[in-house]
Design a protein around this motif. Sequence first.
Motif, PDB file in Angstrom:
ATOM      1  N   LEU A 142      40.811  47.551  36.257  1.00  0.00           N
ATOM      2  CA  LEU A 142      41.302  46.178  36.352  1.00  0.00           C
ATOM      3  C   LEU A 142      42.335  45.852  35.289  1.00  0.00           C
ATOM      4  O   LEU A 142      42.284  46.350  34.170  1.00  0.00           O
ATOM      5  CB  LEU A 142      40.137  45.197  36.226  1.00  0.00           C
ATOM      6  CG  LEU A 142      38.921  45.413  37.127  1.00  0.00           C
ATOM      7  CD1 LEU A 142      37.851  44.392  36.794  1.00  0.00           C
ATOM      8  CD2 LEU A 142      39.321  45.340  38.591  1.00  0.00           C
ATOM      9  N   ARG A 144      44.358  42.046  34.104  1.00  0.00           N
ATOM     10  CA  ARG A 144      44.580  40.617  34.342  1.00  0.00           C
ATOM     11  C   ARG A 144      46.071  40.323  34.193  1.00  0.00           C
ATOM     12  O   ARG A 144      46.743  40.885  33.321  1.00  0.00           O
ATOM     13  CB  ARG A 144      43.790  39.780  33.342  1.00  0.00           C
ATOM     14  CG  ARG A 144      43.896  38.266  33.557  1.00  0.00           C
ATOM     15  CD  ARG A 144      42.964  37.513  32.612  1.00  0.00           C
ATOM     16  NE  ARG A 144      42.959  36.100  32.896  1.00  0.00           N
ATOM     17  CZ  ARG A 144      43.783  35.214  32.323  1.00  0.00           C
ATOM     18  NH1 ARG A 144      44.658  35.631  31.417  1.00  0.00           N
ATOM     19  NH2 ARG A 144      43.720  33.945  32.640  1.00  0.00           N
ATOM     20  N   GLU A 171      42.961  39.788  43.274  1.00  0.00           N
ATOM     21  CA  GLU A 171      42.208  38.534  43.299  1.00  0.00           C
ATOM     22  C   GLU A 171      43.131  37.433  42.777  1.00  0.00           C
ATOM     23  O   GLU A 171      43.427  37.360  41.588  1.00  0.00           O
ATOM     24  CB  GLU A 171      40.958  38.640  42.428  1.00  0.00           C
ATOM     25  CG  GLU A 171      40.082  37.398  42.484  1.00  0.00           C
ATOM     26  CD  GLU A 171      38.845  37.520  41.609  1.00  0.00           C
ATOM     27  OE1 GLU A 171      37.731  37.579  42.160  1.00  0.00           O
ATOM     28  OE2 GLU A 171      39.003  37.565  40.373  1.00  0.00           O
ATOM     29  N   ILE A 180      43.613  38.769  38.895  1.00  0.00           N
ATOM     30  CA  ILE A 180      43.198  40.110  38.494  1.00  0.00           C
ATOM     31  C   ILE A 180      43.610  41.100  39.579  1.00  0.00           C
ATOM     32  O   ILE A 180      43.427  40.837  40.768  1.00  0.00           O
ATOM     33  CB  ILE A 180      41.671  40.178  38.272  1.00  0.00           C
ATOM     34  CG1 ILE A 180      41.267  39.314  37.075  1.00  0.00           C
ATOM     35  CG2 ILE A 180      41.218  41.627  38.035  1.00  0.00           C
ATOM     36  CD1 ILE A 180      39.765  39.275  36.831  1.00  0.00           C
ATOM     37  N   ARG A 182      43.055  44.990  41.023  1.00  0.00           N
ATOM     38  CA  ARG A 182      42.120  46.116  41.006  1.00  0.00           C
ATOM     39  C   ARG A 182      42.882  47.329  41.514  1.00  0.00           C
ATOM     40  O   ARG A 182      43.306  47.365  42.676  1.00  0.00           O
ATOM     41  CB  ARG A 182      40.932  45.799  41.915  1.00  0.00           C
ATOM     42  CG  ARG A 182      39.694  46.677  41.679  1.00  0.00           C
ATOM     43  CD  ARG A 182      39.708  47.892  42.537  1.00  0.00           C
ATOM     44  NE  ARG A 182      38.348  48.403  42.731  1.00  0.00           N
ATOM     45  CZ  ARG A 182      38.046  49.674  42.883  1.00  0.00           C
ATOM     46  NH1 ARG A 182      39.002  50.589  42.844  1.00  0.00           N
ATOM     47  NH2 ARG A 182      36.802  50.057  43.088  1.00  0.00           N
ATOM     48  N   PHE A 220      34.124  40.094  38.076  1.00  0.00           N
ATOM     49  CA  PHE A 220      35.014  40.476  39.174  1.00  0.00           C
ATOM     50  C   PHE A 220      34.281  41.327  40.202  1.00  0.00           C
ATOM     51  O   PHE A 220      34.341  41.067  41.413  1.00  0.00           O
ATOM     52  CB  PHE A 220      36.216  41.242  38.630  1.00  0.00           C
ATOM     53  CG  PHE A 220      37.100  41.831  39.704  1.00  0.00           C
ATOM     54  CD1 PHE A 220      38.145  41.106  40.232  1.00  0.00           C
ATOM     55  CD2 PHE A 220      36.866  43.114  40.195  1.00  0.00           C
ATOM     56  CE1 PHE A 220      38.957  41.642  41.224  1.00  0.00           C
ATOM     57  CE2 PHE A 220      37.662  43.649  41.188  1.00  0.00           C
ATOM     58  CZ  PHE A 220      38.713  42.914  41.700  1.00  0.00           C
ATOM     59  N   ARG A 223      31.721  39.403  42.232  1.00  0.00           N
ATOM     60  CA  ARG A 223      32.357  38.614  43.294  1.00  0.00           C
ATOM     61  C   ARG A 223      32.811  39.510  44.442  1.00  0.00           C
ATOM     62  O   ARG A 223      32.697  39.141  45.619  1.00  0.00           O
ATOM     63  CB  ARG A 223      33.556  37.843  42.731  1.00  0.00           C
ATOM     64  CG  ARG A 223      33.189  36.743  41.763  1.00  0.00           C
ATOM     65  CD  ARG A 223      34.387  35.867  41.438  1.00  0.00           C
ATOM     66  NE  ARG A 223      35.469  36.582  40.788  1.00  0.00           N
ATOM     67  CZ  ARG A 223      35.568  36.783  39.482  1.00  0.00           C
ATOM     68  NH1 ARG A 223      34.604  36.343  38.683  1.00  0.00           N
ATOM     69  NH2 ARG A 223      36.611  37.417  38.964  1.00  0.00           N
TER      70      ARG A 223
END
Length: 252
Positions: A142, A144, A171, A180, A182, A220, A223
């Motif tokens: 990940l 951000r 996201e 974010i 991935r 993350f 979710r």
Amino acid sequence: GLEYGKETPELIDELTAFFNGLGGERAEYLRLRRNPRTRLFKGNVLVEFASAAQAEAVAQRADLEFDGKKLAPMLLPAYHDEKLEKGDFIPDELRRPGGTYPTYDEWCVATGREPPRAQQPRAEKRKPQDDEEPAPVDPKLLVRFTGAAGDLSFAELKEKLGDVAPVKYVEYTKGEDAGIVRFAEPVADAVLEKTAEGVQLSDTVTLKLEAVDDEAASGFFERARAAAANSRGGRRPGGSRGHGHRGKRGRR
């Protein structure tokens, strides 16, 4: 409007993020529609929003595009009537409560098609036990980003970030400044080193990338797991199939 038979493991998550990023709308249910005989993705989806007003607002939009494909949104009742008028088969998810419909075999016979052959029952898939450990969380997957300026699309973000390293999921909610990404592999360190000056999306927009700590990474992935569990097979939280409240749904 999507390509028939083209499906990736990330498609449901990507579509959910797309509809949640339209601005004000919230997709509570999303299901890929499949050919009842071949089980191939038919290129359209059912989406249920938080309210009928949200579904109607999306159905009126003529500017929606996903993965380079133009979408033709339509409220479910209108789509049902269109298929019925054409004499198409009406599957369970499109049927109106109290209506009378033929089975798929009956419809095949009535329209001169060959009914599908009976299939052997599949072996039951192993279900995870309650005490099983969840899949490990790797923050190195990940990164951000900030500086999205609030007006970028999901497709733009994925394309530009994908130039840095293969992206699996983004996201992001349209209208916000941060999100974010991935990646497909744990390449966060290499990505941050490569993009120390940021990722330029336009003359006025440059994304700043930063590492994701363990707590944020856990949130993350939690979710992501919840979204996958709720979306896969058209399930809702709690396992309900939820065929009610059809007036809120739109077809894409």
